[in-house]
Design an enzyme around this catalytic site. Sequence first.
Site, PDB file in Angstrom:
ATOM      1  N   CYS A   1       0.867  -1.184   0.000  1.00  0.00           N
ATOM      2  CA  CYS A   1       0.000   0.000   0.000  1.00  0.00           C
ATOM      3  C   CYS A   1       0.900   1.229   0.000  1.00  0.00           C
ATOM      4  O   CYS A   1       2.077   1.115  -0.355  1.00  0.00           O
ATOM      5  CB  CYS A   1      -0.982  -0.018   1.183  1.00  0.00           C
ATOM      6  SG  CYS A   1      -0.224   0.074   2.805  1.00  0.00           S
TER       7      CYS A   1
ATOM      8  N   ASN B   1       2.343   1.544   4.268  1.00  0.00           N
ATOM      9  CA  ASN B   1       2.628   0.267   4.944  1.00  0.00           C
ATOM     10  C   ASN B   1       2.336   0.331   6.447  1.00  0.00           C
ATOM     11  O   ASN B   1       3.019  -0.298   7.251  1.00  0.00           O
ATOM     12  CB  ASN B   1       4.083  -0.202   4.690  1.00  0.00           C
ATOM     13  CG  ASN B   1       4.357  -1.639   5.106  1.00  0.00           C
ATOM     14  OD1 ASN B   1       5.500  -1.980   5.446  1.00  0.00           O
ATOM     15  ND2 ASN B   1       3.352  -2.490   5.112  1.00  0.00           N
TER      16      ASN B   1
ATOM     17  N   CYS C   1      -1.381   0.978   7.390  1.00  0.00           N
ATOM     18  CA  CYS C   1      -2.820   0.722   7.565  1.00  0.00           C
ATOM     19  C   CYS C   1      -3.299  -0.530   6.828  1.00  0.00           C
ATOM     20  O   CYS C   1      -3.648  -1.530   7.464  1.00  0.00           O
ATOM     21  CB  CYS C   1      -3.644   1.914   7.099  1.00  0.00           C
ATOM     22  SG  CYS C   1      -3.355   3.421   8.046  1.00  0.00           S
ATOM     23  N   ARG C   2      -3.318  -0.479   5.491  1.00  0.00           N
ATOM     24  CA  ARG C   2      -3.920  -1.576   4.724  1.00  0.00           C
ATOM     25  C   ARG C   2      -3.037  -2.803   4.554  1.00  0.00           C
ATOM     26  O   ARG C   2      -3.465  -3.928   4.846  1.00  0.00           O
ATOM     27  CB  ARG C   2      -4.343  -1.064   3.334  1.00  0.00           C
ATOM     28  CG  ARG C   2      -5.496  -0.077   3.368  1.00  0.00           C
ATOM     29  CD  ARG C   2      -5.643   0.659   2.051  1.00  0.00           C
ATOM     30  NE  ARG C   2      -4.522   1.569   1.824  1.00  0.00           N
ATOM     31  CZ  ARG C   2      -4.323   2.289   0.732  1.00  0.00           C
ATOM     32  NH1 ARG C   2      -5.189   2.182  -0.266  1.00  0.00           N
ATOM     33  NH2 ARG C   2      -3.298   3.104   0.622  1.00  0.00           N
ATOM     34  N   SER C   3      -1.812  -2.615   4.032  1.00  0.00           N
ATOM     35  CA  SER C   3      -1.000  -3.806   3.744  1.00  0.00           C
ATOM     36  C   SER C   3      -0.581  -4.589   4.999  1.00  0.00           C
ATOM     37  O   SER C   3      -0.464  -5.817   4.920  1.00  0.00           O
ATOM     38  CB  SER C   3       0.192  -3.479   2.839  1.00  0.00           C
ATOM     39  OG  SER C   3       1.035  -2.510   3.391  1.00  0.00           O
TER      40      SER C   3
ATOM     41  N   ASP D   1      -8.120   3.875   1.113  1.00  0.00           N
ATOM     42  CA  ASP D   1      -7.191   4.297   2.160  1.00  0.00           C
ATOM     43  C   ASP D   1      -7.982   4.783   3.382  1.00  0.00           C
ATOM     44  O   ASP D   1      -8.719   5.773   3.281  1.00  0.00           O
ATOM     45  CB  ASP D   1      -6.343   5.440   1.577  1.00  0.00           C
ATOM     46  CG  ASP D   1      -5.266   5.885   2.531  1.00  0.00           C
ATOM     47  OD1 ASP D   1      -5.251   5.413   3.687  1.00  0.00           O
ATOM     48  OD2 ASP D   1      -4.442   6.709   2.122  1.00  0.00           O
TER      49      ASP D   1
END
Length: 150
Positions: free
Chosen positions: A7, A10, A12-14, A120
């Site tokens: 993401c 690195n 929050c999402r990934s 995001d």
Amino acid sequence: MKILMVCLGNICRSPLAEGILRSKISKEHTVASAGTISFHEGEHPDKRSISTAKGHGVDISKQKAQYFEKKFFDKFDKIFCMDTKNYQDVLSLAESETQKNKVSMILEEAGNHGRAEVPDPYYGTMQDFENVYQMLDEACEIIAEKYQLR
Ligand code: 4NP
């Protein structure tokens, strides 16, 4: 198989994608994550991602953010990106067809055609983090099956 989740930051999402997929597959497979900006390098995931994952029994608290580097094209078999920008940024660093072919959008990989993105949640609410978790949980379930990672 070695899988990399990507993401922007690195944090929050990934990190969620990494933790969720790891929780579903056998230890012989590797999952890691990286960001296309170096700003958060070395940091643990965002507290909201840690707490959302914890609510589902997944511990991502020990992960540390790393910056996506070209060497990852050789270190990993598959690179799953969260949104179109991440996808384009990673692709722009690829130096061969083999490297390009490793890269895909995670939701498309999981059967959701039509340029679907994992939004995001950084400036969003806890519900946005929960929505991201649900999307990634579903995608990782499909990926675990598709590549026989259990
Ligand atoms: P991520 O979220 O890409 O899911 O880790 C973000 C983290 C940090 C920033 C943006 C998005 N940032 O602008 O610092």
